[in-house]
Design a protein around this motif. Structure first.
Motif, PDB file in Angstrom:
ATOM      1  N   PHE A 116     -26.394  15.973 -20.279  1.00 35.40           N
ATOM      2  CA  PHE A 116     -26.122  17.294 -20.786  1.00 35.40           C
ATOM      3  C   PHE A 116     -26.024  17.331 -22.289  1.00 35.40           C
ATOM      4  N   SER A 117     -25.776  15.952 -23.115  1.00 35.00           N
ATOM      5  CA  SER A 117     -25.554  16.128 -24.281  1.00 35.00           C
ATOM      6  C   SER A 117     -26.612  15.532 -25.347  1.00 35.00           C
ATOM      7  N   ILE A 118     -27.428  14.888 -24.538  1.00 37.10           N
ATOM      8  CA  ILE A 118     -28.643  14.260 -25.048  1.00 37.10           C
ATOM      9  C   ILE A 118     -30.180  14.838 -24.770  1.00 37.10           C
ATOM     10  N   TYR A 119     -30.330  14.546 -23.506  1.00 39.28           N
ATOM     11  CA  TYR A 119     -31.656  14.840 -22.910  1.00 39.28           C
ATOM     12  C   TYR A 119     -31.903  16.345 -23.038  1.00 39.28           C
ATOM     13  N   ILE A 120     -30.981  17.085 -22.441  1.00 45.35           N
ATOM     14  CA  ILE A 120     -31.264  18.503 -22.442  1.00 45.35           C
ATOM     15  C   ILE A 120     -31.093  19.192 -23.845  1.00 45.35           C
ATOM     16  N   PRO A 121     -30.153  18.984 -24.450  1.00 46.33           N
ATOM     17  CA  PRO A 121     -30.050  19.757 -25.860  1.00 46.33           C
ATOM     18  C   PRO A 121     -31.313  19.200 -26.854  1.00 46.33           C
ATOM     19  N   LYS A 122     -31.655  18.038 -26.775  1.00 44.98           N
ATOM     20  CA  LYS A 122     -32.804  17.482 -27.531  1.00 44.98           C
ATOM     21  C   LYS A 122     -33.916  17.768 -27.023  1.00 44.98           C
ATOM     22  N   SER A 143     -31.793  21.584  -9.542  1.00 43.86           N
ATOM     23  CA  SER A 143     -30.893  22.183 -10.258  1.00 43.86           C
ATOM     24  C   SER A 143     -30.838  22.043 -11.784  1.00 43.86           C
ATOM     25  N   ILE A 144     -31.112  20.689 -12.043  1.00 45.73           N
ATOM     26  CA  ILE A 144     -30.939  19.931 -13.293  1.00 45.73           C
ATOM     27  C   ILE A 144     -31.996  20.217 -14.122  1.00 45.73           C
ATOM     28  N   ILE A 145     -33.222  20.521 -13.332  1.00 43.17           N
ATOM     29  CA  ILE A 145     -34.623  20.891 -13.981  1.00 43.17           C
ATOM     30  C   ILE A 145     -34.165  22.354 -14.604  1.00 43.17           C
ATOM     31  N   ARG A 146     -33.940  23.327 -13.726  1.00 49.75           N
ATOM     32  CA  ARG A 146     -33.381  24.723 -13.905  1.00 49.75           C
ATOM     33  C   ARG A 146     -32.426  24.615 -14.990  1.00 49.75           C
ATOM     34  N   SER A 195     -25.269  32.353 -15.933  1.00 51.10           N
ATOM     35  CA  SER A 195     -23.924  32.543 -15.742  1.00 51.10           C
ATOM     36  C   SER A 195     -23.370  31.121 -16.247  1.00 51.10           C
ATOM     37  N   LYS A 196     -22.099  31.278 -16.603  1.00 54.44           N
ATOM     38  CA  LYS A 196     -21.208  30.072 -16.888  1.00 54.44           C
ATOM     39  C   LYS A 196     -20.735  29.447 -15.712  1.00 54.44           C
ATOM     40  N   GLU A 197     -20.303  30.209 -14.462  1.00 49.41           N
ATOM     41  CA  GLU A 197     -19.891  29.776 -13.259  1.00 49.41           C
ATOM     42  C   GLU A 197     -21.000  28.672 -12.849  1.00 49.41           C
ATOM     43  N   TRP A 198     -22.201  29.170 -12.931  1.00 48.80           N
ATOM     44  CA  TRP A 198     -23.164  28.311 -12.279  1.00 48.80           C
ATOM     45  C   TRP A 198     -23.404  27.097 -12.959  1.00 48.80           C
ATOM     46  N   SER A 199     -23.622  27.035 -14.202  1.00 51.69           N
ATOM     47  CA  SER A 199     -23.431  25.500 -14.961  1.00 51.69           C
ATOM     48  C   SER A 199     -22.156  24.668 -14.815  1.00 51.69           C
ATOM     49  N   ASN A 200     -21.166  25.415 -14.577  1.00 54.56           N
ATOM     50  CA  ASN A 200     -19.890  24.545 -14.396  1.00 54.56           C
ATOM     51  C   ASN A 200     -19.905  24.000 -13.034  1.00 54.56           C
TER      52      ASN A 200
END
Length: 632
Positions: A49-55, A89-92, A148-153
């Motif tokens: 969540f801090s490297i692969y997805i943001p970059k 879910s992670i890919i989405r 939504s924020k709830e789904w990501s949390n």
């Protein structure tokens, strides 16, 4: 902790081997800051969540998810559906993050590369292929939840709980299991040795009891004959005054070996008849006459009376189909190379816990005369053939990396030796082909120094005009000295740095078959074709420190071998010599009375070698077998 350290060392070794120096530096740096001793869930979550997805490192993310899928689903089949849902879910989440960041091109790139794979896993992905082309996907009912924020949390929490459960300390990487399995194999090997030792003790006890039983039966028969002999009508020897004596049957010896790999090495638990027991009995009777042999002024045993060597374990390699011509331990002792007269070389290991990745069969097309391992590693094996060829076999690549041919002037290679320090080797060649076992009819000699990097001749060592053939060469520990033995009985000493002969002296009245430096390198051993062994002082040239006569075992004039050889153990205390008979003598250097004999083969012993660090020796035989024997 031990498993962790061992696994880290394996990773370091692999990175160095592959030349991944940058990766090695990063690995060492992270080891220095590592505070955990196992899987760390927080670091894995940060990676996603801090490297692969943001970059937008989609490929790395897919590879990590595949790793989780292979790692967990193969052992916990009931978790397959859970892993699949988290994967989707992670890919989405990656797609939603890219849409929110305005990088629809990254979504299109993901679908171009992995779209087919995603659609095969779940048909619901079909509707997601349109998301990069929708102006406001957040307002669409089927996508609104994922923004939504709830789904990501919930996704963060679900993934954390799942990884925490899976990495709860009960799971360890496969790499760390290697250390545990190695320790288990070592324990099992130790148990096998102990059991073999107990078995050997019981078999020795059984042999003693059988001998006693034979003696009792013989005495009983003798007493019966003496009683019957009083009747002259039933005994034709009556009146001669000579009782009838019955000689007991030959005793037996049992060979013990540890378990071996099927098809290559096979344990021996059979009885081998000792054909020379009659000679042993004869020598013992003759010694009662009071005659004794002397060697350098000391009373000694006859070779026939040498006791059988005490064996810790013994294994027999049966991979050859012709008589063995050479066998050699590698520089570390982990591998064995053995050759037969049919032109076949086999590389194998006698230790069941050692890797078998280097095992190979090499077909050379000519009789193998010589084998020599590179001294600084186990990677290269030099092979000398009867047609004057020298091949270099790379045991890791499993291929011939060089194939040299001797010159027409010197077509016969008699010995090969690698320097223990430099990447060079020396070949001793003769001007004529060996026509028989007579090594004295080989013409003239040539000593050539070869570079093992370029595989080209560097220099030819000076031997004078028309020198007799050199039959054996040997380097000292630092490679600065080279000893060469000739067919005229001379020893030649060369300074390798200068490429010049520095000294020499006559050592035998006949040709020398083998030469070795002593372990402390203050002496040098020579074996003549007449079976005489001398240890010469290098401090007082020409002084004999120890000698022995093993002509009964290895007289080349009555042998079919091209030449006999000897081997000195790692401690310099025992000297093993090839033999015309079924057993080979092991001499205690400067202590002849403590000599021993090997367990018998079923044919003559043609080649020998010692392990570089342990009391383990090799014997190759004309019966096509090679034995690894550990002394108790």
């Amino acid at each position: 902790m031990e498993n962790m350290v061992f696994a880290e060392e394996l990773v370091r070794e692999f990175l160095v081997f592959r030349g991944f120096t940058n990766t090695l530096q990063a690995f060492v740096k992270e080891l220095g800051t590592d505070i955990g001793k196992g899987f760390q869930v927080d670091k894995i979550l940060d990676l996603i969540f801090s490297i692969y997805i943001p970059k937008f490192q989609a490929e790395n993310l897919i590879q990590l998810l595949r790793f989780f899928n292979n790692c967990f689903s193969s052992h916990e089949t009931h978790l397959v559906s859970v892993i699949s849902e988290l994967d989707i879910s992670i890919i989405r989440y990656y797609i939603i993050h890219a849409i929110q960041a305005g990088r629809k091109d990254k979504v299109i790139e993901l679908f171009d590369i992995h779209g087919t794979e995603l659609l095969q896993k779940d048909q619901h992905w079909a509707s997601w292929f349109a998301i990069p082309y929708i102006k406001t996907p957040k307002s669409e009912p089927q996508f609104r939840l994922y923004f939504s924020k709830e789904w990501s949390n919930a996704l963060h929490l679900s993934l954390r709980n799942f990884l925490t459960k899976m990495f709860n300390g009960t799971r360890i990487p496969a790499l760390m299991k290697i250390s545990s399995e190695r320790n288990m194999v070592s324990r099992l090997k130790g148990d096998i040795k102990q059991l073999n030792f107990k078995l050997a003790q019981l078999q020795v006890l059984l042999e003693e009891k059988e001998t006693q039983l034979h003696q009792l039966r013989s005495n009983s028969l003798l007493a019966t004959e003496v009683i019957v002999g009083t009747d002259s009508s039933s005994n034709p020897l009556a009146g001669s005054g000579e009782p009838t004596v019955f000689v007991p049957a030959s005793s037996h010896v049992i060979c013990v070996s540890a378990s071996a790999q099927a098809g290559e090495r096979e344990p021996k638990h059979s009885e081998d008849i000792r054909p020379d027991d009659t000679q042993v009995s004869t020598s013992k009777i003759s010694n009662h006459s009071g005659q004794s042999e002397r060697n350098t002024g000391n009373d000694v045993q006859r070779e026939e009376e040498f006791p059988e060597v005490r064996v810790d374990f013994q294994e027999t390699f049966l991979g050859h189909t012709s008589p063995i011509s050479r066998c050699r331990f590698s520089a570390t002792g982990d591998n064995v190379a053995s050759a037969s007269v049919d032109g076949t070389v086999r590389i194998w290991t006698y230790d069941s816990s050692a890797p078998t990745s280097r095992n190979a069969t090499i077909y050379c097309g000519a009789e193998i005369m010589l084998l020599e391992w590179e001294c600084k590693s186990d990677r290269l094996l030099l092979i000398g053939t009867a047609d004057g060829g020298i091949k270099a076999w790379n045991v890791d690549a499993k291929r011939v990396v060089c194939d040299l041919s001797c010159t027409e002037a010197f077509p016969s290679v008699l010995d090969l030796k690698c320097s223990p320090v430099e990447p060079i080797f020396v070949s001793a060649a003769a001007s004529r082909w060996p026509g028989s076992s007579d090594i004295g009819k080989l013409g003239y000699a040539s000593l050539t120094v070869w570079n093992m990097r370029t595989w080209k001749a560097m220099t030819v060592l000076p031997l004078g005009e028309d020198p007799p053939p050199i039959t054996s060469v040997c380097f000292n520990h630092n490679g600065k000295l080279l000893a060469a033995a000739a067919t005229d009985g001379m020893i030649h000493m060369f300074d390798m740095s200068a490429g010049l002969q520095i000294t020499g002296w006559p050592a035998h009245d006949s040709a020398i078959s083998s030469v070795l430096f002593g372990s402390d390198e203050t002496s040098i051993f020579t074996l003549g074709i007449d079976g005489k062994i001398f240890e010469w002082s290098l401090q007082n040239q020409g002084e004999v420190l120890w000698s022995s006569d093993c002509s009964r075992f290895c007289n080349l004039r009555s042998s079919s071998h091209n030449k006999h050889e000897m081997a000195l153990d790692a401690y310099g205390r025992r000297l093993l010599v090839t033999s015309n008979s079924l057993r080979a003598p092991i001499y205690q250097v400067r202590g002849h009375a403590y000599g021993m004999r090997t367990l018998p083969h079923s044919a003559s012993i043609t080649t020998v070698d010692w392990h570089p660090t342990s009391s383990i020796f090799l014997t190759g035989s004309a019966d096509h077998s090679v034995r690894v024997t550990s002394m108790a």
